[in-house]
Scaffold this motif. Structure first.
Motif, PDB file in Angstrom:
ATOM      1  N   GLN A  19       0.951  -1.472  -0.016  1.00 21.23           N
ATOM      2  CA  GLN A  19       0.169  -0.441  -0.183  1.00 21.23           C
ATOM      3  C   GLN A  19       0.908   1.234  -0.152  1.00 21.23           C
ATOM      4  OE1 GLN A  19      -3.071   0.289  -0.654  1.00 21.23           O
ATOM      5  NE2 GLN A  19      -2.746   2.419  -1.245  1.00 21.23           N
ATOM      6  N   ALA A  20       1.813   1.195   0.623  1.00 16.82           N
ATOM      7  CA  ALA A  20       2.625   2.672   0.500  1.00 16.82           C
ATOM      8  C   ALA A  20       3.265   2.509  -0.742  1.00 16.82           C
ATOM      9  CB  ALA A  20       4.245   2.148   2.037  1.00 16.82           C
ATOM     10  N   LEU A  21       4.060   1.542  -1.118  1.00 20.46           N
ATOM     11  CA  LEU A  21       4.314   1.577  -2.496  1.00 20.46           C
ATOM     12  C   LEU A  21       3.372   2.445  -3.262  1.00 20.46           C
ATOM     13  CD1 LEU A  21       6.205  -1.118  -2.834  1.00 20.46           C
ATOM     14  CD2 LEU A  21       7.420   0.553  -2.383  1.00 20.46           C
ATOM     15  N   VAL A  22       1.806   1.940  -3.328  1.00 19.05           N
ATOM     16  CA  VAL A  22       1.217   2.501  -4.267  1.00 19.05           C
ATOM     17  C   VAL A  22       0.538   3.548  -4.276  1.00 19.05           C
ATOM     18  CG1 VAL A  22      -1.249   1.853  -4.951  1.00 19.05           C
ATOM     19  CG2 VAL A  22      -0.010   0.236  -4.628  1.00 19.05           C
ATOM     20  N   SER A  23       0.691   4.235  -2.708  1.00 16.92           N
ATOM     21  CA  SER A  23       0.126   5.561  -2.590  1.00 16.92           C
ATOM     22  C   SER A  23       1.604   6.846  -3.119  1.00 16.92           C
ATOM     23  CB  SER A  23       0.166   6.054  -1.300  1.00 16.92           C
ATOM     24  OG  SER A  23      -0.698   4.942  -0.914  1.00 16.92           O
ATOM     25  N   GLY A  24       3.373   5.716  -3.053  1.00 16.65           N
ATOM     26  CA  GLY A  24       4.054   6.814  -3.256  1.00 16.65           C
ATOM     27  C   GLY A  24       4.248   6.257  -4.808  1.00 16.65           C
ATOM     28  N   GLY A  25       3.869   5.468  -5.465  1.00 13.64           N
ATOM     29  CA  GLY A  25       4.075   5.598  -7.093  1.00 13.64           C
ATOM     30  C   GLY A  25       5.372   5.140  -7.414  1.00 13.64           C
ATOM     31  N   ASP A  26       5.393   6.633  -9.202  1.00 20.27           N
ATOM     32  CA  ASP A  26       6.881   5.898  -9.549  1.00 20.27           C
ATOM     33  C   ASP A  26       7.843   6.037  -9.221  1.00 20.27           C
ATOM     34  OD1 ASP A  26       5.796   3.893 -10.688  1.00 20.27           O
ATOM     35  OD2 ASP A  26       5.580   6.224 -12.739  1.00 20.27           O
ATOM     36  N   ASP A  27       7.525   7.329  -7.618  1.00 22.17           N
ATOM     37  CA  ASP A  27       8.890   7.775  -6.993  1.00 22.17           C
ATOM     38  C   ASP A  27       9.067   6.838  -5.894  1.00 22.17           C
ATOM     39  OD1 ASP A  27       9.333   9.822  -9.226  1.00 22.17           O
ATOM     40  OD2 ASP A  27       7.739  11.016  -8.705  1.00 22.17           O
ATOM     41  N   ALA A  28       8.800   5.696  -5.460  1.00 21.48           N
ATOM     42  CA  ALA A  28       9.035   5.475  -4.556  1.00 21.48           C
ATOM     43  C   ALA A  28      10.156   3.923  -4.295  1.00 21.48           C
ATOM     44  CB  ALA A  28       7.431   4.794  -4.033  1.00 21.48           C
ATOM     45  N   LYS A  29      10.852   4.291  -3.441  1.00 26.35           N
ATOM     46  CA  LYS A  29      11.710   3.340  -3.018  1.00 26.35           C
ATOM     47  C   LYS A  29      11.482   2.002  -2.738  1.00 26.35           C
ATOM     48  CE  LYS A  29      14.499   4.359  -7.206  1.00 26.35           C
ATOM     49  NZ  LYS A  29      14.286   3.501  -8.677  1.00 26.35           N
ATOM     50  N   VAL A  30      11.710   0.901  -2.318  1.00 29.70           N
ATOM     51  CA  VAL A  30      11.520   0.144  -1.160  1.00 29.70           C
ATOM     52  C   VAL A  30      13.929   0.033  -0.659  1.00 29.70           C
ATOM     53  CG1 VAL A  30      12.187  -2.508  -0.130  1.00 29.70           C
ATOM     54  CG2 VAL A  30      10.483  -1.840  -2.228  1.00 29.70           C
ATOM     55  N   MET A  31      13.366  -0.278   0.313  1.00 27.80           N
ATOM     56  CA  MET A  31      14.842   0.066   0.962  1.00 27.80           C
ATOM     57  C   MET A  31      14.508  -1.595   1.321  1.00 27.80           C
ATOM     58  SD  MET A  31      17.334   2.126   3.490  1.00 27.80           S
ATOM     59  CE  MET A  31      16.218   1.923   4.667  1.00 27.80           C
ATOM     60  N   ALA A  32      16.088  -2.517   1.182  1.00 27.73           N
ATOM     61  CA  ALA A  32      15.856  -3.723   2.209  1.00 27.73           C
ATOM     62  C   ALA A  32      17.486  -3.657   2.781  1.00 27.73           C
ATOM     63  CB  ALA A  32      15.865  -5.243   1.319  1.00 27.73           C
ATOM     64  N   GLY A  33      17.855  -3.725   2.979  1.00 27.08           N
ATOM     65  CA  GLY A  33      19.905  -4.134   3.689  1.00 27.08           C
ATOM     66  C   GLY A  33      20.354  -2.604   3.744  1.00 27.08           C
ATOM     67  N   GLY A  34      20.353  -2.286   2.444  1.00 28.09           N
ATOM     68  CA  GLY A  34      20.134  -0.470   1.976  1.00 28.09           C
ATOM     69  C   GLY A  34      21.953  -0.266   1.728  1.00 28.09           C
ATOM     70  N   GLN A  35      22.667  -1.519   1.806  1.00 33.51           N
ATOM     71  CA  GLN A  35      23.782  -1.696   0.804  1.00 33.51           C
ATOM     72  C   GLN A  35      23.652  -1.545  -0.617  1.00 33.51           C
ATOM     73  OE1 GLN A  35      26.721  -2.076   3.446  1.00 33.51           O
ATOM     74  NE2 GLN A  35      24.283  -1.873   4.148  1.00 33.51           N
ATOM     75  N   SER A  36      22.447  -0.867  -1.495  1.00 30.01           N
ATOM     76  CA  SER A  36      22.335  -0.737  -2.742  1.00 30.01           C
ATOM     77  C   SER A  36      21.891   0.976  -2.744  1.00 30.01           C
ATOM     78  CB  SER A  36      21.972  -1.502  -3.459  1.00 30.01           C
ATOM     79  OG  SER A  36      22.546  -2.576  -3.818  1.00 30.01           O
ATOM     80  N   LEU A  37      20.907   0.878  -2.297  1.00 28.88           N
ATOM     81  CA  LEU A  37      20.078   1.980  -2.197  1.00 28.88           C
ATOM     82  C   LEU A  37      20.538   3.326  -1.322  1.00 28.88           C
ATOM     83  CD1 LEU A  37      17.416   3.892  -2.948  1.00 28.88           C
ATOM     84  CD2 LEU A  37      16.179   2.874  -0.946  1.00 28.88           C
ATOM     85  N   ILE A  38      21.258   3.446  -0.228  1.00 28.67           N
ATOM     86  CA  ILE A  38      22.111   4.254   0.728  1.00 28.67           C
ATOM     87  C   ILE A  38      22.884   5.404  -0.282  1.00 28.67           C
ATOM     88  CG2 ILE A  38      22.975   5.101   2.317  1.00 28.67           C
ATOM     89  CD1 ILE A  38      21.612   2.617   4.323  1.00 28.67           C
ATOM     90  N   PRO A  39      24.489   4.344  -0.513  1.00 25.88           N
ATOM     91  CA  PRO A  39      25.369   5.245  -1.651  1.00 25.88           C
ATOM     92  C   PRO A  39      24.176   6.266  -2.401  1.00 25.88           C
ATOM     93  CG  PRO A  39      25.409   3.049  -1.105  1.00 25.88           C
ATOM     94  CD  PRO A  39      23.822   2.870  -0.893  1.00 25.88           C
ATOM     95  N   LEU A  40      23.608   5.837  -3.376  1.00 29.24           N
ATOM     96  CA  LEU A  40      22.442   6.421  -4.431  1.00 29.24           C
ATOM     97  C   LEU A  40      22.073   6.921  -3.841  1.00 29.24           C
ATOM     98  CD1 LEU A  40      21.274   3.627  -6.562  1.00 29.24           C
ATOM     99  CD2 LEU A  40      22.693   4.522  -6.565  1.00 29.24           C
ATOM    100  N   LEU A  41      21.684   7.277  -2.656  1.00 31.30           N
ATOM    101  CA  LEU A  41      20.698   8.583  -1.663  1.00 31.30           C
ATOM    102  C   LEU A  41      21.906   9.541  -2.343  1.00 31.30           C
ATOM    103  CD1 LEU A  41      18.120   6.903   0.237  1.00 31.30           C
ATOM    104  CD2 LEU A  41      17.746   7.754  -2.346  1.00 31.30           C
ATOM    105  N   ARG A  42      22.720   8.847  -1.463  1.00 26.75           N
ATOM    106  CA  ARG A  42      24.286   9.752  -0.676  1.00 26.75           C
ATOM    107  C   ARG A  42      25.096  10.663  -2.116  1.00 26.75           C
ATOM    108  NH1 ARG A  42      26.264   9.818   4.330  1.00 26.75           N
ATOM    109  NH2 ARG A  42      28.072  10.841   3.498  1.00 26.75           N
ATOM    110  N   LEU A  43      25.285   9.846  -3.142  1.00 26.86           N
ATOM    111  CA  LEU A  43      25.609  10.641  -4.313  1.00 26.86           C
ATOM    112  C   LEU A  43      24.405  11.627  -5.441  1.00 26.86           C
ATOM    113  CD1 LEU A  43      27.570   7.579  -5.857  1.00 26.86           C
ATOM    114  CD2 LEU A  43      28.406   9.438  -4.730  1.00 26.86           C
ATOM    115  N   ARG A  44      23.050  10.975  -4.509  1.00 26.68           N
ATOM    116  CA  ARG A  44      21.208  12.135  -4.679  1.00 26.68           C
ATOM    117  C   ARG A  44      21.744  11.478  -6.721  1.00 26.68           C
ATOM    118  NH1 ARG A  44      20.113  17.670  -3.087  1.00 26.68           N
ATOM    119  NH2 ARG A  44      20.682  17.346  -0.571  1.00 26.68           N
ATOM    120  N   LEU A  45      22.422  10.018  -7.030  1.00 20.49           N
ATOM    121  CA  LEU A  45      22.065   9.580  -8.114  1.00 20.49           C
ATOM    122  C   LEU A  45      20.425   8.735  -7.939  1.00 20.49           C
ATOM    123  CD1 LEU A  45      24.861   7.528  -8.385  1.00 20.49           C
ATOM    124  CD2 LEU A  45      23.936   9.870  -9.895  1.00 20.49           C
ATOM    125  N   ALA A  46      20.351   9.051  -7.093  1.00 17.89           N
ATOM    126  CA  ALA A  46      17.968   8.473  -6.326  1.00 17.89           C
ATOM    127  C   ALA A  46      17.425   9.436  -5.900  1.00 17.89           C
ATOM    128  CB  ALA A  46      18.044   7.099  -6.292  1.00 17.89           C
TER     129      ALA A  46
END
Length: 283
Positions: A19-46
């Motif tokens: 439901q959170a992903l549906v509400s967020g639409g295409d601009d929502a991201k899942v964070m699991a362990g964060g080992q891939s997403l967090i570097p992308l966030l810090r580099l502002r690639l996401a």
């Protein structure tokens, strides 16, 4: 660099996460362990508007048996997979490949499903999943669907998971008697991404190879099967491994970069396939 601002959701069930992903639409991201997403966030690639942290969902964790399959929860960490007795007993190639993923710190935070959903062609686990014929169970607002590994990896860093869907679990067939395996990885330094990797699963019967499944890492934008080599090995004896391995790079399209040119990677694929199949066939 500080990440751009985003909303944060931490659901406790799969249904709440969807439901959170549906509400967020295409601009929502899942964070699991964060080992891939967090570097992308810090580099502002996401730049997600909302990050959905699925770390509290118990259903997504652990390993269990289901008939002839093992079911691995998407949020099971690499370290948990590596140490799990069911994995080591029934599907040892997963443990062997997981042991080469990054370093202990990353393996304690990174997750099995997260690595597969990230779909980096240089990652170790996608080629293993492809060779095993794994199945991916994906949840959405409409229910759950199962996607074969051959259809799951779509393109570079892209999978069959839609923006409003969540990977729940991965189903892998148990390897019974007569199956041997080997994961060969060539990399510049320890704990780094594979320049080329080969996952070989071989079944022997009456002194010959009855079936071979070979997954290739970093030989294209997605993991690939060495189909020509697999066909050449079917019904062959171990003396044919060298000639069959010469076909391992057929149909591949590796990139050229600072780690190696495309033709060098194709050479590595042939060499590593020969090594991996030889060990797997002698197990």
């Amino acid at each position: 660099m500080i990440p751009a601002s985003f909303d944060y959701a931490r659901p406790s069930t799969v249904e709440e996460a969807v439901q959170a992903l549906v509400s967020g639409g295409d601009d929502a991201k899942v964070m699991a362990g964060g080992q891939s997403l967090i570097p992308l966030l810090r580099l502002r690639l996401a730049y997600p508007d909302v990050v959905v942290d699925v770390g509290r969902i118990g259903e997504l964790q652990g390993v269990r048996e289901d008939g002839d399959h093992l079911v691995i929860g998407a949020m099971t960490t690499h370290d948990e997979v590596l140490r799990d007795p069911l994995v080591r007993t029934h599907c040892g190639i997963i443990a062997a490949a997981t042991e080469t993923v990054a370093d202990p710190a990353v393996r304690h935070r990174g997750t099995f499903g997260g690595a597969l959903a990230h779909a980096d062609p240089a990652g170790d686990l996608p080629a293993v999943a492809l060779a095993l014929g794994a199945e991916f169970v994906i949840a959405s607002g409409a229910g759950r669907r199962t996607v074969a590994a051959s259809d799951f990896f779509v393109d570079y860093l892209q999978t069959a998971i839609e923006p409003d869907e969540l990977l729940v679990e991965i189903r892998v067939p148990k390897l019974g008697q007569g199956w041997g395996y080997r994961y060969e990885k060539f990399h510049r330094v320890a704990q780094s991404w594979a320049i080329v990797g080969v996952a070989a699963i071989v079944q022997r019967s009456n002194g010959s190879i009855s079936e071979a499944r070979i997954g290739l890492t970093n030989m294209g934008p997605t993991p690939l099967r060495a189909s020509a080599t697999e066909q050449a090995l079917a019904g062959a004896d171990v003396g044919s491994i060298g000639s069959a391995a010469e076909q391992a790079a057929e149909g591949t399209s590796p990139a050229s970069d600072l780690n190696g040119a495309a033709d060098y990677r194709q050479h590595l694929a042939r060499v590593l396939t020969r090594r991996a199949v030889t060990v797997a066939a002698s197990a």
